[in-house]
Design a protein around this motif. Structure first.
Motif, PDB file in Angstrom:
ATOM      1  N   LEU A  50       0.832  -1.204   0.000  1.00 30.70           N
ATOM      2  CA  LEU A  50       0.000   0.000   0.000  1.00 30.70           C
ATOM      3  C   LEU A  50       0.870   1.258   0.000  1.00 30.70           C
ATOM      4  N   MET A  51       1.894   1.287   0.826  1.00 27.80           N
ATOM      5  CA  MET A  51       2.762   2.472   0.876  1.00 27.80           C
ATOM      6  C   MET A  51       3.467   2.707  -0.465  1.00 27.80           C
ATOM      7  N   TYR A  52       3.953   1.648  -1.058  1.00 27.38           N
ATOM      8  CA  TYR A  52       4.611   1.759  -2.363  1.00 27.38           C
ATOM      9  C   TYR A  52       3.607   2.255  -3.412  1.00 27.38           C
ATOM     10  N   SER A  53       2.383   1.765  -3.343  1.00 28.63           N
ATOM     11  CA  SER A  53       1.347   2.186  -4.281  1.00 28.63           C
ATOM     12  C   SER A  53       0.996   3.661  -4.103  1.00 28.63           C
ATOM     13  N   ILE A  54       1.043   4.147  -2.880  1.00 31.12           N
ATOM     14  CA  ILE A  54       0.783   5.563  -2.620  1.00 31.12           C
ATOM     15  C   ILE A  54       1.870   6.424  -3.264  1.00 31.12           C
ATOM     16  N   VAL A  55       3.110   5.998  -3.156  1.00 33.99           N
ATOM     17  CA  VAL A  55       4.203   6.738  -3.808  1.00 33.99           C
ATOM     18  C   VAL A  55       4.005   6.734  -5.323  1.00 33.99           C
ATOM     19  N   MET A  56       3.653   5.571  -5.870  1.00 33.59           N
ATOM     20  CA  MET A  56       3.402   5.487  -7.315  1.00 33.59           C
ATOM     21  C   MET A  56       2.245   6.392  -7.724  1.00 33.59           C
ATOM     22  N   LEU A  57       1.187   6.413  -6.921  1.00 34.03           N
ATOM     23  CA  LEU A  57       0.035   7.270  -7.205  1.00 34.03           C
ATOM     24  C   LEU A  57       0.434   8.734  -7.172  1.00 34.03           C
ATOM     25  N   VAL A  90      -9.400   6.461  -9.786  1.00 33.65           N
ATOM     26  CA  VAL A  90      -9.577   5.791  -8.500  1.00 33.65           C
ATOM     27  C   VAL A  90      -9.888   4.312  -8.708  1.00 33.65           C
ATOM     28  N   GLU A  91     -10.624   3.986  -9.773  1.00 31.14           N
ATOM     29  CA  GLU A  91     -10.928   2.587 -10.055  1.00 31.14           C
ATOM     30  C   GLU A  91      -9.655   1.806 -10.391  1.00 31.14           C
ATOM     31  N   GLN A  92      -8.758   2.415 -11.142  1.00 32.94           N
ATOM     32  CA  GLN A  92      -7.485   1.760 -11.475  1.00 32.94           C
ATOM     33  C   GLN A  92      -6.620   1.586 -10.234  1.00 32.94           C
ATOM     34  N   PHE A  93      -6.622   2.587  -9.341  1.00 37.29           N
ATOM     35  CA  PHE A  93      -5.860   2.494  -8.095  1.00 37.29           C
ATOM     36  C   PHE A  93      -6.380   1.325  -7.257  1.00 37.29           C
ATOM     37  N   HIS A 151      -8.228  -4.318   0.227  1.00 36.05           N
ATOM     38  CA  HIS A 151      -8.291  -3.227   1.203  1.00 36.05           C
ATOM     39  C   HIS A 151      -9.686  -2.617   1.129  1.00 36.05           C
ATOM     40  N   ASP A 152     -10.079  -1.919   2.161  1.00 37.88           N
ATOM     41  CA  ASP A 152     -11.375  -1.239   2.194  1.00 37.88           C
ATOM     42  C   ASP A 152     -11.436  -0.234   1.034  1.00 37.88           C
ATOM     43  N   PRO A 153     -12.389  -0.374   0.116  1.00 33.30           N
ATOM     44  CA  PRO A 153     -12.452   0.531  -1.037  1.00 33.30           C
ATOM     45  C   PRO A 153     -12.704   1.985  -0.656  1.00 33.30           C
ATOM     46  N   ASP A 154     -13.404   2.225   0.447  1.00 33.38           N
ATOM     47  CA  ASP A 154     -13.619   3.602   0.891  1.00 33.38           C
ATOM     48  C   ASP A 154     -12.317   4.248   1.352  1.00 33.38           C
ATOM     49  N   VAL A 155     -11.508   3.470   2.058  1.00 31.63           N
ATOM     50  CA  VAL A 155     -10.205   3.975   2.512  1.00 31.63           C
ATOM     51  C   VAL A 155      -9.324   4.276   1.299  1.00 31.63           C
ATOM     52  N   LEU A 156      -9.308   3.364   0.326  1.00 26.99           N
ATOM     53  CA  LEU A 156      -8.507   3.600  -0.880  1.00 26.99           C
ATOM     54  C   LEU A 156      -8.996   4.833  -1.630  1.00 26.99           C
ATOM     55  N   ARG A 191     -10.385   7.484  -0.261  1.00 33.05           N
ATOM     56  CA  ARG A 191      -9.937   8.668   0.499  1.00 33.05           C
ATOM     57  C   ARG A 191      -8.450   8.915   0.298  1.00 33.05           C
ATOM     58  N   ILE A 192      -7.656   7.846   0.241  1.00 31.82           N
ATOM     59  CA  ILE A 192      -6.222   7.988  -0.035  1.00 31.82           C
ATOM     60  C   ILE A 192      -6.032   8.606  -1.413  1.00 31.82           C
ATOM     61  N   TYR A 193      -6.742   8.070  -2.395  1.00 34.29           N
ATOM     62  CA  TYR A 193      -6.645   8.584  -3.767  1.00 34.29           C
ATOM     63  C   TYR A 193      -6.970  10.077  -3.803  1.00 34.29           C
ATOM     64  N   ASP A 194      -8.078  10.463  -3.196  1.00 31.88           N
ATOM     65  CA  ASP A 194      -8.489  11.872  -3.206  1.00 31.88           C
ATOM     66  C   ASP A 194      -7.462  12.764  -2.518  1.00 31.88           C
ATOM     67  N   ALA A 195      -6.895  12.285  -1.402  1.00 31.72           N
ATOM     68  CA  ALA A 195      -5.902  13.077  -0.667  1.00 31.72           C
ATOM     69  C   ALA A 195      -4.640  13.286  -1.494  1.00 31.72           C
ATOM     70  N   ILE A 196      -4.165  12.233  -2.149  1.00 27.69           N
ATOM     71  CA  ILE A 196      -2.940  12.348  -2.952  1.00 27.69           C
ATOM     72  C   ILE A 196      -3.208  13.187  -4.194  1.00 27.69           C
TER      73      ILE A 196
END
Length: 87
Positions: free
Chosen positions: A11-18, A33-36, A49-54, A56-61
């Motif tokens: 997840l952390m690596y994916s956040i950096v990639m995002l 967000v669907e691709q993430f 992972h919880d899709p709602d959490v993902l 929110r992460i997507y929107d924040a980044i």
């Protein structure tokens, strides 16, 4: 909740990639967000992972680029904390 340490690492690596995907001018087709969510499917101990959490992460980044302060240095770990692009 995370199933294991690998789930956190992926997840952390994916956040950096995002972050790179969303904020690099070299990336022409930005990830949705669907691709993430799809990229992370099955990476939480075989579950999703919880899709709602993902979402929110997507929107924040997407809304605020992660940056490393210019004064950060390998010799000064305290200055190398990851910050956000907002002031």
């Amino acid at each position: 909740a995370f199933a294991d340490e690998d789930a956190v690492y992926v997840l952390m690596y994916s956040i950096v990639m995002l972050n790179v995907d969303q904020h690099s001018p070299n990336v022409k087709n930005k990830m949705t967000v669907e691709q993430f969510r799809s990229m992370l499917r099955g990476t939480n101990g075989g579950a999703d992972h919880d899709p709602d959490v993902l979402g929110r992460i997507y929107d924040a980044i997407r809304g605020d680029e992660m940056t490393i302060p210019e004064e950060a240095s390998i010799d000064d770990p305290a200055a190398a904390k990851v910050g956000t692009g907002s002031a």
